[in-house]
Design a protein around this motif. Structure first.
Motif, short mmCIF file in Angstrom:
data_model
loop_
_atom_site.label_atom_id
_atom_site.label_comp_id
_atom_site.label_asym_id
_atom_site.label_seq_id
_atom_site.Cartn_x
_atom_site.Cartn_y
_atom_site.Cartn_z
N PRO A 156 -45.99 1.54 21.31
CA PRO A 156 -45.37 0.21 21.40
C PRO A 156 -45.80 -0.52 22.68
O PRO A 156 -46.41 0.07 23.57
CB PRO A 156 -43.88 0.54 21.44
N ARG A 157 -45.49 -1.77 22.76
CA ARG A 157 -45.57 -2.47 24.05
C ARG A 157 -44.56 -1.81 24.98
O ARG A 157 -43.47 -1.40 24.54
CB ARG A 157 -45.23 -3.95 23.89
N ILE A 158 -44.90 -1.72 26.25
CA ILE A 158 -44.00 -1.07 27.20
C ILE A 158 -43.79 -1.95 28.42
O ILE A 158 -44.74 -2.38 29.07
CB ILE A 158 -44.55 0.30 27.65
N TYR A 159 -42.51 -2.22 28.71
CA TYR A 159 -42.12 -2.84 29.98
C TYR A 159 -41.64 -1.71 30.90
O TYR A 159 -40.93 -0.80 30.46
CB TYR A 159 -41.01 -3.87 29.77
N LEU A 160 -42.00 -1.78 32.19
CA LEU A 160 -41.77 -0.66 33.10
C LEU A 160 -40.99 -1.05 34.34
O LEU A 160 -41.23 -2.11 34.93
CB LEU A 160 -43.13 -0.11 33.55
N SER A 161 -40.10 -0.16 34.77
CA SER A 161 -39.39 -0.37 36.04
C SER A 161 -39.93 0.52 37.15
O SER A 161 -39.54 0.37 38.30
CB SER A 161 -37.90 -0.10 35.87
N GLY A 162 -40.82 1.45 36.81
CA GLY A 162 -41.28 2.41 37.81
C GLY A 162 -40.20 3.44 38.09
O GLY A 162 -39.31 3.69 37.28
N ALA A 163 -40.26 4.05 39.25
CA ALA A 163 -39.29 5.09 39.61
C ALA A 163 -37.91 4.48 39.85
O ALA A 163 -37.77 3.39 40.40
CB ALA A 163 -39.75 5.81 40.88
N CYS A 164 -36.87 5.20 39.42
CA CYS A 164 -35.50 4.78 39.72
C CYS A 164 -35.27 4.87 41.23
O CYS A 164 -35.60 5.88 41.85
CB CYS A 164 -34.50 5.70 39.02
N ILE A 165 -34.68 3.84 41.78
CA ILE A 165 -34.35 3.84 43.21
C ILE A 165 -32.89 4.25 43.35
O ILE A 165 -32.00 3.66 42.74
CB ILE A 165 -34.58 2.46 43.83
N SER A 166 -32.64 5.27 44.13
CA SER A 166 -31.28 5.79 44.29
C SER A 166 -31.02 6.15 45.74
O SER A 166 -31.91 6.61 46.45
CB SER A 166 -31.08 7.03 43.42
N ASP A 201 -32.57 5.17 51.50
CA ASP A 201 -31.33 4.86 52.22
C ASP A 201 -31.63 3.81 53.29
O ASP A 201 -32.50 4.02 54.14
CB ASP A 201 -30.75 6.12 52.87
N GLY A 202 -30.92 2.69 53.21
CA GLY A 202 -31.16 1.58 54.12
C GLY A 202 -32.02 0.52 53.45
O GLY A 202 -32.85 0.81 52.58
N ALA A 203 -31.81 -0.72 53.86
CA ALA A 203 -32.50 -1.84 53.23
C ALA A 203 -34.02 -1.73 53.33
O ALA A 203 -34.75 -2.05 52.38
CB ALA A 203 -32.02 -3.16 53.85
N ASP A 204 -34.51 -1.27 54.46
CA ASP A 204 -35.97 -1.17 54.63
C ASP A 204 -36.57 -0.15 53.67
O ASP A 204 -37.64 -0.39 53.09
CB ASP A 204 -36.31 -0.78 56.08
N LEU A 239 -19.31 3.61 44.36
CA LEU A 239 -20.20 2.46 44.58
C LEU A 239 -21.46 2.98 45.24
O LEU A 239 -21.39 3.82 46.15
CB LEU A 239 -19.54 1.42 45.48
N GLN A 240 -22.61 2.50 44.81
CA GLN A 240 -23.87 3.00 45.35
C GLN A 240 -24.76 1.83 45.76
O GLN A 240 -24.85 0.82 45.05
CB GLN A 240 -24.56 3.89 44.32
N GLY A 241 -25.39 2.00 46.91
CA GLY A 241 -26.20 0.93 47.46
C GLY A 241 -25.33 -0.06 48.23
O GLY A 241 -24.32 -0.53 47.73
N THR A 242 -25.71 -0.36 49.45
CA THR A 242 -25.01 -1.40 50.20
C THR A 242 -25.48 -2.76 49.69
O THR A 242 -26.47 -2.86 48.96
CB THR A 242 -25.33 -1.29 51.70
N MET A 243 -24.77 -3.80 50.08
CA MET A 243 -25.18 -5.15 49.67
C MET A 243 -26.58 -5.45 50.22
O MET A 243 -27.40 -6.08 49.53
CB MET A 243 -24.17 -6.19 50.14
N ASP A 244 -26.85 -5.02 51.43
CA ASP A 244 -28.18 -5.25 52.00
C ASP A 244 -29.26 -4.51 51.20
O ASP A 244 -30.37 -5.02 51.00
CB ASP A 244 -28.23 -4.81 53.46
#
Length: 470
Positions: A156-166, A201-204, A239-244
């Motif tokens: 099929p056509r595939i749309y990708l997000s890459g690796a999950c960021i956690s 971990d962290g915005a950067d 809750l996961q991930g800060t707003m930043d």
């Protein structure tokens, strides 16, 4: 008289040669006749039209009695329903057919050859059952897609997000316990080395992870914004991930003119993601407040719910139904919110996408889940809305990838002029009976034994026929 005769003869010859040249230049067409059309948008079947395909596009979505020219292909639908190829907005090609008793942890003992081979096998399950487009939400990069687009492989056509960021300890932290307690926190896990998840971990770090996904061919990115059901390390309420951190992902995607998606179940995690600029909420089953649904509506975002998670049939599952395991309590929480969630989702008319979210299954089980998910959507939203979610609505969700869209030259999920020629023919009327697309209502029914659906005898993707039993 001779001069006039010669002139006339030359003129006729010129006209004949011109006609031959025009015929030679004509693009061969595929013409569908004797079909009823579901266009992916309207709650009706359109009759009395032919559908004309040139190359990989629909050039006439409702032509009247088209006459085939030399070189054209005519497909007699014999009264079948012609509709857009289906779109699954939440798949996990690399995690679907693992069939490993160690669940997701089992991938830690697999090589890329195994993961890649099983991902390709999973892609076949979608294409031949009528899903001409899928959207992968964790761990697929563009290698498989490149070979599908080249024609080396089919799929099929595939749309990708890459690796999950956690975040560390989040829904994507799949490190074995032995590695968690190591003093060297910089040691990456095998799952990270495979490119399936990135712990950030962290915005950067999140910004770098999102940009790295885009560098690897991702069309958008996904981050874990709250607890999960299948994972044991993170509580469902977390809750996961800060707003930043959330904003960092959105910054990276906006700079590429695409979107960010998040795994999120409950009100707080969904609201935080929306306020950060996220446009795709994966799951959202624990949204309880009307104000959360209204915010989704206001932002124009999409929710792709895990509808099977609302079924009390999960209590028969050996893991999710086992009272001695933490998943059982999580499932109970989801099921309690079913009626409230459906009431608010239908009342606010938010954008909803259809997704199956199949992970760690045998091939037979994955077929059963795919079909049952469709049945659960029908139970909650009815036939037309479910069809729309799988076609026109999901096509719009794919389009949110903007200038980063891997398929930018036409629409998906609709039968209209200029849309991609992704088409299936169906025995029967899916507006009245979704079982013709494979929908079932018993999670534990014996799954079908073939990858294709008998009542979907024809599958075309990008103007090419991949399955034809008409």
């Amino acid at each position: 008289m001779k001069i006039k005769s010669i002139t006339s003869a030359l003129l006729l010859s010129s006209i004949a040669l011109s006609a031959c040249a025009d015929e030679a230049k004509a693009v061969p067409k595929t013409i569908f006749k004797n079909v009823s059309i579901f266009n992916g948008t309207d709650n009706k079947l359109i009759k009395g039209c032919d559908v004309v395909i040139e190359k990989n596009k629909i050039t006439n979505a409702c032509a009247k009695s088209v006459k085939a020219a030399k070189g054209d292909t005519v497909i007699d639908g014999k009264g079948r329903t012609l509709m857009p190829g289906l779109i699954d907005a939440h798949v996990h090609l690399n995690l679907q057919n693992l069939a490993n008793p160690a669940a997701i942890d089992g991938i830690s003992n697999m090589t890329w050859e195994e993961v890649g081979a099983l991902a390709y096998d999973a892609s076949q399950e979608y294409l031949y059952s009528g899903f001409t487009t899928v959207r992968d939400l964790c761990g697929s990069h563009d290698g498989l897609r490149r070979h599908i687009e080249k024609g080396t492989l089919t799929g099929p056509r595939i749309y990708l997000s890459g690796a999950c960021i956690s975040q560390t300890s989040g829904h994507g932290d799949w490190r074995p316990a032995s590695q968690v307690v190591r003093t060297n926190m910089n040691t990456t896990s095998h799952v990270e080395n495979l490119g399936i998840v990135i712990l950030a971990d962290g915005a950067d770090e999140v910004l770098k992870a999102a940009r790295n996904n885009l560098a690897g061919g991702a069309d958008f990115t996904k981050m874990m914004a709250g607890g999960g059901v299948t994972s044991t390390r993170d509580p469902l309420h977390s809750l996961q991930g800060t707003m930043d951190e959330l904003r960092a992902m959105v910054t990276a995607t906006k700079q590429w003119d695409t979107i960010g998606a998040v795994h999120a179940y409950h009100d707080d995690s969904v609201r935080r993601a929306l306020e950060a600029g996220v446009m795709s909420i994966e799951h959202g089953n624990l949204m309880e407040k009307k104000s959360t649904f209204e915010l989704v509506k206001k932002k124009g975002a999409f929710v792709v719910p895990a509808m099977a998670g609302f079924s009390d049939q999960l209590f028969k599952h050996p893991i999710y139904g086992n009272p001695d395991l933490p998943m059982r309590a999580k499932v109970e929480i989801l099921i309690k919110n079913k009626d409230n969630w459906l009431k608010l989702a239908n009342k606010t008319n938010i954008n909803i996408g259809f997704g199956t979210d199949i992970v760690v299954s045998t091939k037979a089980a994955s077929r059963g889940i795919r079909d049952f998910q469709m049945g659960m959507f029908q139970e909650g939203f009815g036939n037309f809305k479910t069809l729309h979610f799988m076609t026109g609505a999901n096509g719009k969700l794919m389009g949110l990838t903007g200038k980063n869209n891997p398929y930018p030259d036409g629409k998906l999920g609709v039968i209209e002029n200029g849309a991609y020629a992704d088409i299936i023919l169906v025995d029967g009327n899916p507006l009245k009976d979704l079982s013709v697309l494979g929908a079932t209502f018993d999670m534990w029914a014996t799954p079908r034994v073939t990858r294709n659906i008998k009542t979907i005898p024809f599958v075309m993707k990008d103007g090419k026929v991949y399955h034809n039993e008409i």
